[in-house]
Design an enzyme around this catalytic site. Structure first.
Site, mmCIF file in Angstrom:
data_model
loop_
_atom_site.group_PDB
_atom_site.id
_atom_site.type_symbol
_atom_site.label_atom_id
_atom_site.label_comp_id
_atom_site.label_asym_id
_atom_site.label_seq_id
_atom_site.Cartn_x
_atom_site.Cartn_y
_atom_site.Cartn_z
ATOM 1 N N ASP A 25 0.831 -1.203 0.000
ATOM 2 C CA ASP A 25 0.000 0.000 0.000
ATOM 3 C C ASP A 25 0.867 1.254 0.000
ATOM 4 O O ASP A 25 0.582 2.212 -0.724
ATOM 5 C CB ASP A 25 -0.927 -0.012 1.221
ATOM 6 C CG ASP A 25 -1.918 1.141 1.192
ATOM 7 O OD1 ASP A 25 -2.763 1.170 0.282
ATOM 8 O OD2 ASP A 25 -1.847 2.019 2.077
ATOM 9 N N LYS B 230 1.356 4.325 -3.066
ATOM 10 C CA LYS B 230 1.379 5.781 -2.847
ATOM 11 C C LYS B 230 2.677 6.378 -3.402
ATOM 12 O O LYS B 230 2.659 7.444 -4.035
ATOM 13 C CB LYS B 230 1.254 6.089 -1.359
ATOM 14 C CG LYS B 230 -0.067 5.637 -0.753
ATOM 15 C CD LYS B 230 -0.076 5.829 0.763
ATOM 16 C CE LYS B 230 -1.343 5.276 1.389
ATOM 17 N NZ LYS B 230 -1.366 5.428 2.858
#
Length: 379
Positions: A245, A249
């Site tokens: 995750d 980003k």
């Protein structure tokens, strides 16, 4: 200040009815009168979509604040699902839902803007075609779903091209740092012709909490168990501990800097060994104590260097990496505590003292507020 002229009509087709999706519905319905009064925007829902169902909202219902409040109350209570609502039908496909709304707009011919909002966690190949189709029809899109932006670089380029010059019809602030102004700060620096050399920092509230607990003396297994019990991690903590995750980003920021990196090019350090990847969740949790000595040693080594462990991302010079770093205690990253995010920009103008954005980077309500701000930024 209030507007007396005819309001700009913005109609929302929302994909995703999880925590963020429900929070966004509640925010919009609650603040529709104030938005119209202050901004001159008539904000309406025209479709709500989850993984199996779709509710197309007729104009009379969309205009009725009482109806929308009743709908939102039922869904926000958790006692009702989208499929329980009158008029909900089985979803034919995500693209078919969009096609229905686009056809309706053409028939109505009222000059309304359609905004596709993706607050799902769906994979790139499911939602990217929907978003791209809306943009190619001259409509707008807001993303909280990082995966749409992390597919193959050619798909990413097509998406940005479909969004118009400067990707002006696409917003995705909440894909990095929830409601923090991470992407808008980056775009502002670029618009001011500053040269961005590096972006770095801590992009995960979950892993920030974990690092803080290790710094406070908790063992690794205890810290992970606590984070899971508090709801900071996904049901399978490996979804957070694996670093993917954070890598998504970082990749989004890297592509904004002009790189052609793919997900496979991001160097990721997971916080568990590969042999634990295929275990069931209970077996994984039971095996966590075997990692306690490993991370206790790393905490000790950092302390000897007057530093603390942080799970950080570094983006710049055509490279992108995420993993554990030792941060000196006196630096902004070293002082970071708990679930806050921190993003540091080193640029030509911010060299000796970099520009720092810090604050809460997670939470359904917070993310929903960022999505709403993105929707209204088109006005």
């Amino acid at each position: 200040m209030s507007y007396s002229a005819a309001p700009r009509v913005i109609e929302i087709v929302q994909y995703g009815m999880g925590g963020v999706g429900r929070a966004l519905l509640g925010l919009v319905v609650q603040h529709v009168p104030a938005i119209q009064s202050r901004l001159g925007v008539d904000l309406r829902y025209r479709a709500l979509v989850d993984s199996t169902s779709v509710l197309h909202i007729e104009e009379n219902a969309a205009l009725s604040n009482q109806h929308m409040r009743h709908l939102a109350t039922g869904l926000l209570s958790g006692q009702e699902r989208l499929t329980d609502q009158q008029g909900t039908v089985q979803k034919p496909s995500d693209l078919a839902v969009l096609a229905t709304e686009l056809d309706r707009l053409k028939r109505d011919n009222r000059g309304a803007w359609l905004v596709v909002v993706d607050v799902t966690g769906a994979e790139h190949d499911l939602m990217q075609p929907v978003v791209k189709a809306a943009l190619r029809q001259g409509q707008r899109a807001v993303l909280a779903n990082k995966r749409v932006l992390c597919g193959p670089i050619e798909d990413y380029r097509q998406l940005m091209s479909a969004a118009g010059p400067g990707a002006r019809r696409l917003r995705y602030e909440t894909t990095v740092g929830a409601a923090l102004p991470v992407i808008s700060t980056l775009r502002g620096l670029q618009a001011a012709q500053d040269s961005i050399q590096q972006i770095s920092g801590a992009f995960s509230g979950t892993l920030g909490y974990l690092m803080t607990r290790l710094e406070e003396g908790a063992c690794y297994s205890q810290a992970v168990i606590e984070a899971k019990a508090k709801g900071y991690t996904e049901p399978d903590p490996r979804d957070d501990l694996g670093g993917v995750d954070v890598a998504r980003k970082a990749l989004i920021l890297s592509r904004l800097l002009g790189s052609s990196l793919e997900m496979k090019d991001v160097a990721i350090e997971p916080l568990y060994p590969s042999e634990m990847a295929e275990l069931s969740v209970p077996d994984f949790m039971a095996g966590l104590p075997t990692l306690d000595p490993v991370y206790a040693g790393r905490v000790k080594n950092a302390a000897e260097n007057d530093a603390v462990l942080r799970y950080a991302a570094t983006v710049g010079d055509g490279r992108c990496s995420v993993g554990l770093v030792e941060a000196s205690r006196g630096t902004p990253l070293g002082r970071l505590r708990g679930t806050d995010n921190l993003i540091t920009y080193r640029t030509t103008r911010y060299t000796a003292q970099p520009l720092v954005v810090q604050g809460p980077g997670a939470g359904a309500e917070l993310t929903a507020s960022g999505v709403l701000a993105d929707i209204l930024s088109f006005v």
